[in-house]
Design a protein around this motif. Structure first.
Motif, PDB file in Angstrom:
ATOM      1  N   ASP A   1     -23.509 -42.191 -52.219  1.00 33.69           N
ATOM      2  CA  ASP A   1     -22.331 -41.870 -53.023  1.00 33.69           C
ATOM      3  C   ASP A   1     -22.703 -40.570 -53.989  1.00 33.69           C
ATOM      4  O   ASP A   1     -21.721 -40.254 -54.547  1.00 33.69           O
ATOM      5  CB  ASP A   1     -21.886 -42.987 -53.978  1.00 33.69           C
ATOM      6  CG  ASP A   1     -21.160 -44.042 -52.977  1.00 33.69           C
ATOM      7  OD1 ASP A   1     -20.739 -43.795 -51.968  1.00 33.69           O
ATOM      8  OD2 ASP A   1     -21.289 -45.243 -53.497  1.00 33.69           O
ATOM      9  N   HIS A   2     -24.068 -40.018 -53.674  1.00 32.60           N
ATOM     10  CA  HIS A   2     -24.164 -38.851 -54.521  1.00 32.60           C
ATOM     11  C   HIS A   2     -23.920 -37.701 -53.635  1.00 32.60           C
ATOM     12  O   HIS A   2     -24.092 -37.592 -52.287  1.00 32.60           O
ATOM     13  CB  HIS A   2     -25.869 -39.007 -54.600  1.00 32.60           C
ATOM     14  CG  HIS A   2     -26.313 -38.015 -55.752  1.00 32.60           C
ATOM     15  ND1 HIS A   2     -26.667 -36.658 -55.370  1.00 32.60           N
ATOM     16  CD2 HIS A   2     -26.590 -38.044 -56.888  1.00 32.60           C
ATOM     17  CE1 HIS A   2     -27.185 -36.222 -56.377  1.00 32.60           C
ATOM     18  NE2 HIS A   2     -27.117 -36.966 -57.521  1.00 32.60           N
ATOM     19  N   PRO A   3     -23.526 -36.893 -54.410  1.00 28.07           N
ATOM     20  CA  PRO A   3     -22.910 -35.470 -53.680  1.00 28.07           C
ATOM     21  C   PRO A   3     -24.145 -34.751 -52.889  1.00 28.07           C
ATOM     22  O   PRO A   3     -24.062 -34.042 -51.931  1.00 28.07           O
ATOM     23  CB  PRO A   3     -22.401 -34.468 -54.795  1.00 28.07           C
ATOM     24  CG  PRO A   3     -22.706 -35.141 -56.042  1.00 28.07           C
ATOM     25  CD  PRO A   3     -23.230 -36.695 -55.787  1.00 28.07           C
ATOM     26  N   GLY A   4     -25.268 -34.887 -53.479  1.00 30.28           N
ATOM     27  CA  GLY A   4     -26.525 -34.352 -52.721  1.00 30.28           C
ATOM     28  C   GLY A   4     -27.214 -35.294 -51.770  1.00 30.28           C
ATOM     29  O   GLY A   4     -28.364 -34.813 -51.196  1.00 30.28           O
TER      30      GLY A   4
ATOM     31  N   ARG B   1     -20.146 -31.056 -47.236  1.00 31.08           N
ATOM     32  CA  ARG B   1     -20.207 -32.529 -46.801  1.00 31.08           C
ATOM     33  C   ARG B   1     -19.181 -32.776 -45.696  1.00 31.08           C
ATOM     34  O   ARG B   1     -18.480 -34.071 -46.116  1.00 31.08           O
ATOM     35  CB  ARG B   1     -20.369 -33.422 -48.020  1.00 31.08           C
ATOM     36  CG  ARG B   1     -21.502 -33.177 -48.953  1.00 31.08           C
ATOM     37  CD  ARG B   1     -22.659 -33.881 -48.526  1.00 31.08           C
ATOM     38  NE  ARG B   1     -22.570 -35.216 -48.069  1.00 31.08           N
ATOM     39  CZ  ARG B   1     -22.779 -36.184 -48.865  1.00 31.08           C
ATOM     40  NH1 ARG B   1     -23.101 -36.226 -50.005  1.00 31.08           N
ATOM     41  NH2 ARG B   1     -22.509 -37.438 -48.088  1.00 31.08           N
ATOM     42  N   ASP B   2     -18.889 -32.212 -44.947  1.00 34.23           N
ATOM     43  CA  ASP B   2     -17.820 -32.586 -44.047  1.00 34.23           C
ATOM     44  C   ASP B   2     -18.121 -32.746 -42.407  1.00 34.23           C
ATOM     45  O   ASP B   2     -17.274 -32.524 -41.477  1.00 34.23           O
ATOM     46  CB  ASP B   2     -16.454 -31.622 -44.237  1.00 34.23           C
ATOM     47  CG  ASP B   2     -16.823 -30.005 -43.981  1.00 34.23           C
ATOM     48  OD1 ASP B   2     -18.081 -29.742 -43.540  1.00 34.23           O
ATOM     49  OD2 ASP B   2     -15.929 -29.221 -43.920  1.00 34.23           O
ATOM     50  N   GLY B   3     -19.401 -32.433 -42.188  1.00 37.24           N
ATOM     51  CA  GLY B   3     -19.955 -32.515 -40.708  1.00 37.24           C
ATOM     52  C   GLY B   3     -19.830 -31.088 -40.093  1.00 37.24           C
ATOM     53  O   GLY B   3     -19.945 -31.056 -38.969  1.00 37.24           O
ATOM     54  N   SER B   4     -19.414 -30.032 -40.868  1.00 37.75           N
ATOM     55  CA  SER B   4     -19.058 -28.547 -40.252  1.00 37.75           C
ATOM     56  C   SER B   4     -20.174 -27.767 -39.884  1.00 37.75           C
ATOM     57  O   SER B   4     -20.415 -26.919 -39.345  1.00 37.75           O
ATOM     58  CB  SER B   4     -18.146 -27.774 -41.094  1.00 37.75           C
ATOM     59  OG  SER B   4     -18.812 -27.581 -42.446  1.00 37.75           O
ATOM     60  N   GLU B   5     -21.415 -28.542 -40.195  1.00 40.18           N
ATOM     61  CA  GLU B   5     -22.806 -27.965 -39.735  1.00 40.18           C
ATOM     62  C   GLU B   5     -22.969 -28.310 -38.204  1.00 40.18           C
ATOM     63  O   GLU B   5     -23.736 -27.610 -37.427  1.00 40.18           O
ATOM     64  CB  GLU B   5     -23.902 -28.593 -40.507  1.00 40.18           C
ATOM     65  CG  GLU B   5     -24.168 -29.988 -40.414  1.00 40.18           C
ATOM     66  CD  GLU B   5     -23.529 -30.801 -41.396  1.00 40.18           C
ATOM     67  OE1 GLU B   5     -22.400 -30.442 -41.889  1.00 40.18           O
ATOM     68  OE2 GLU B   5     -24.192 -31.686 -41.881  1.00 40.18           O
TER      69      GLU B   5
ATOM     70  N   THR C   1     -20.087 -27.995 -36.097  1.00 41.37           N
ATOM     71  CA  THR C   1     -18.652 -27.468 -35.735  1.00 41.37           C
ATOM     72  C   THR C   1     -18.645 -26.209 -36.060  1.00 41.37           C
ATOM     73  O   THR C   1     -18.044 -25.419 -35.354  1.00 41.37           O
ATOM     74  CB  THR C   1     -17.689 -28.289 -35.995  1.00 41.37           C
ATOM     75  OG1 THR C   1     -17.637 -28.125 -37.341  1.00 41.37           O
ATOM     76  CG2 THR C   1     -17.526 -29.669 -35.640  1.00 41.37           C
ATOM     77  N   GLY C   2     -19.293 -25.602 -37.055  1.00 43.68           N
ATOM     78  CA  GLY C   2     -18.928 -24.123 -37.736  1.00 43.68           C
ATOM     79  C   GLY C   2     -17.623 -24.184 -38.053  1.00 43.68           C
ATOM     80  O   GLY C   2     -17.017 -22.946 -38.276  1.00 43.68           O
ATOM     81  N   ALA C   3     -16.799 -25.198 -38.521  1.00 49.66           N
ATOM     82  CA  ALA C   3     -15.411 -25.023 -38.873  1.00 49.66           C
ATOM     83  C   ALA C   3     -15.338 -24.060 -40.036  1.00 49.66           C
ATOM     84  O   ALA C   3     -14.318 -23.764 -40.473  1.00 49.66           O
ATOM     85  CB  ALA C   3     -14.958 -26.584 -39.329  1.00 49.66           C
ATOM     86  N   TYR C   4     -16.392 -24.002 -40.919  1.00 48.34           N
ATOM     87  CA  TYR C   4     -16.527 -23.189 -42.140  1.00 48.34           C
ATOM     88  C   TYR C   4     -16.511 -21.747 -41.697  1.00 48.34           C
ATOM     89  O   TYR C   4     -16.758 -20.761 -42.746  1.00 48.34           O
ATOM     90  CB  TYR C   4     -17.363 -23.561 -43.176  1.00 48.34           C
ATOM     91  CG  TYR C   4     -18.596 -23.613 -42.718  1.00 48.34           C
ATOM     92  CD1 TYR C   4     -19.522 -22.288 -42.769  1.00 48.34           C
ATOM     93  CD2 TYR C   4     -19.275 -24.519 -42.039  1.00 48.34           C
ATOM     94  CE1 TYR C   4     -20.835 -21.912 -42.202  1.00 48.34           C
ATOM     95  CE2 TYR C   4     -20.690 -24.291 -41.469  1.00 48.34           C
ATOM     96  CZ  TYR C   4     -21.364 -22.984 -41.730  1.00 48.34           C
ATOM     97  OH  TYR C   4     -22.556 -22.846 -41.208  1.00 48.34           O
ATOM     98  N   ALA C   5     -16.497 -21.219 -40.539  1.00 51.35           N
ATOM     99  CA  ALA C   5     -16.764 -19.865 -40.014  1.00 51.35           C
ATOM    100  C   ALA C   5     -15.958 -18.915 -40.537  1.00 51.35           C
ATOM    101  O   ALA C   5     -16.429 -17.645 -40.617  1.00 51.35           O
ATOM    102  CB  ALA C   5     -16.688 -19.760 -38.628  1.00 51.35           C
ATOM    103  N   ALA C   6     -14.870 -19.212 -41.460  1.00 48.08           N
ATOM    104  CA  ALA C   6     -14.086 -18.264 -42.008  1.00 48.08           C
ATOM    105  C   ALA C   6     -14.595 -17.725 -43.426  1.00 48.08           C
ATOM    106  O   ALA C   6     -14.313 -16.639 -43.686  1.00 48.08           O
ATOM    107  CB  ALA C   6     -12.705 -18.636 -42.372  1.00 48.08           C
ATOM    108  N   THR C   7     -15.741 -18.217 -43.772  1.00 51.81           N
ATOM    109  CA  THR C   7     -16.658 -17.904 -44.854  1.00 51.81           C
ATOM    110  C   THR C   7     -17.118 -16.630 -44.292  1.00 51.81           C
ATOM    111  O   THR C   7     -17.596 -16.199 -43.307  1.00 51.81           O
ATOM    112  CB  THR C   7     -17.825 -18.886 -45.061  1.00 51.81           C
ATOM    113  OG1 THR C   7     -17.166 -20.299 -45.200  1.00 51.81           O
ATOM    114  CG2 THR C   7     -18.472 -18.701 -46.044  1.00 51.81           C
ATOM    115  N   THR C   8     -17.096 -15.749 -45.553  1.00 52.95           N
ATOM    116  CA  THR C   8     -17.621 -14.394 -45.361  1.00 52.95           C
ATOM    117  C   THR C   8     -19.167 -14.206 -45.176  1.00 52.95           C
ATOM    118  O   THR C   8     -19.891 -15.081 -45.806  1.00 52.95           O
ATOM    119  CB  THR C   8     -17.209 -13.300 -46.583  1.00 52.95           C
ATOM    120  OG1 THR C   8     -17.955 -14.044 -47.608  1.00 52.95           O
ATOM    121  CG2 THR C   8     -15.496 -13.456 -46.471  1.00 52.95           C
TER     122      THR C   8
END
Length: 192
Positions: free
Chosen positions: A34-37, A124-128, A130-137
């Motif tokens: 349950d810890h964010p880290g 913490r969403d599993g996008s490592e 999928t690369g789903a955060y790819a819109a990040t600059t």
């Protein structure tokens, strides 16, 4: 156990790399779900258990140990801890690996790599995977690695860094830009 192919070895010879840190840490009784880290929690309050996990891997014959710093991000941990405390706990995790290596008489045999997760570890969403955060600059990716783990690594004695579970080439470019002055950098990809 993960298997690591080392260019310096014969092609048929493999090195043993450690396995799932979270699984082994749970076996020591540490509750971090349950810890964010995630497992980085133990670097603050259970560093003795972190060292035990390193020692287990070394006693099993692992020749490469990655530190419990994959989820140890200043941005991720800031809601729970101050920045100095976060950097100190990061250093403790790296130092515990060195201590474990000495305690198991593996100073010459075991290589320690400082583990750094992708930008997705903050989400913490599993996008490592999928690369789903790819819109990040690209600038945000560089800033992320600048502000977090790499600056903490500069305060540690380390033989190398491994960026793990990197899902996009944009991340790879950010890592290259940020780590040009570092000697030994490895990137572990999760690309299609």
């Amino acid at each position: 156990l993960k298997i690591w192919l080392d260019e310096k070895r014969e092609k048929s010879e493999l090195a043993l790399l450690d396995g799932s840190f979270s699984t082994e840490l749970q076996r020591t009784g540490v509750q971090f779900e349950d810890h964010p880290g995630w497992t980085a929690y133990a670097n603050f309050d259970c560093i003795d258990k972190v060292r035990v996990v390193y020692e287990v891997w070394m006693k099993l014959g692992c020749e490469i140990i990655t530190t419990n710093t994959y989820h140890h991000s200043i941005d991720l941990l800031r809601p729970c801890n101050g920045e100095e405390e976060i950097v100190s706990a990061f250093q403790n995790a790296v130092n515990a690996a060195h201590d474990a290596r000495s305690a198991t008489n593996n100073d010459q045999k075991v290589r320690i790599l400082v583990s750094i997760g992708s930008y997705a570890t903050k989400l913490r969403d599993g996008s490592e995977y999928t690369g789903a955060y790819a819109a990040t600059t690209p600038a945000e990716l560089v800033r992320s690695h600048t502000k977090t783990e790499i600056d903490s690594v500069n305060c540690c004695i380390f033989p190398g860094i491994i960026f793990e579970t990197i899902p996009t080439m944009k991340d790879v470019e950010a890592i290259i830009e940020r780590s040009q002055k570092l000697d030994d950098v490895i990137v572990s990809l999760s690309l299609n």
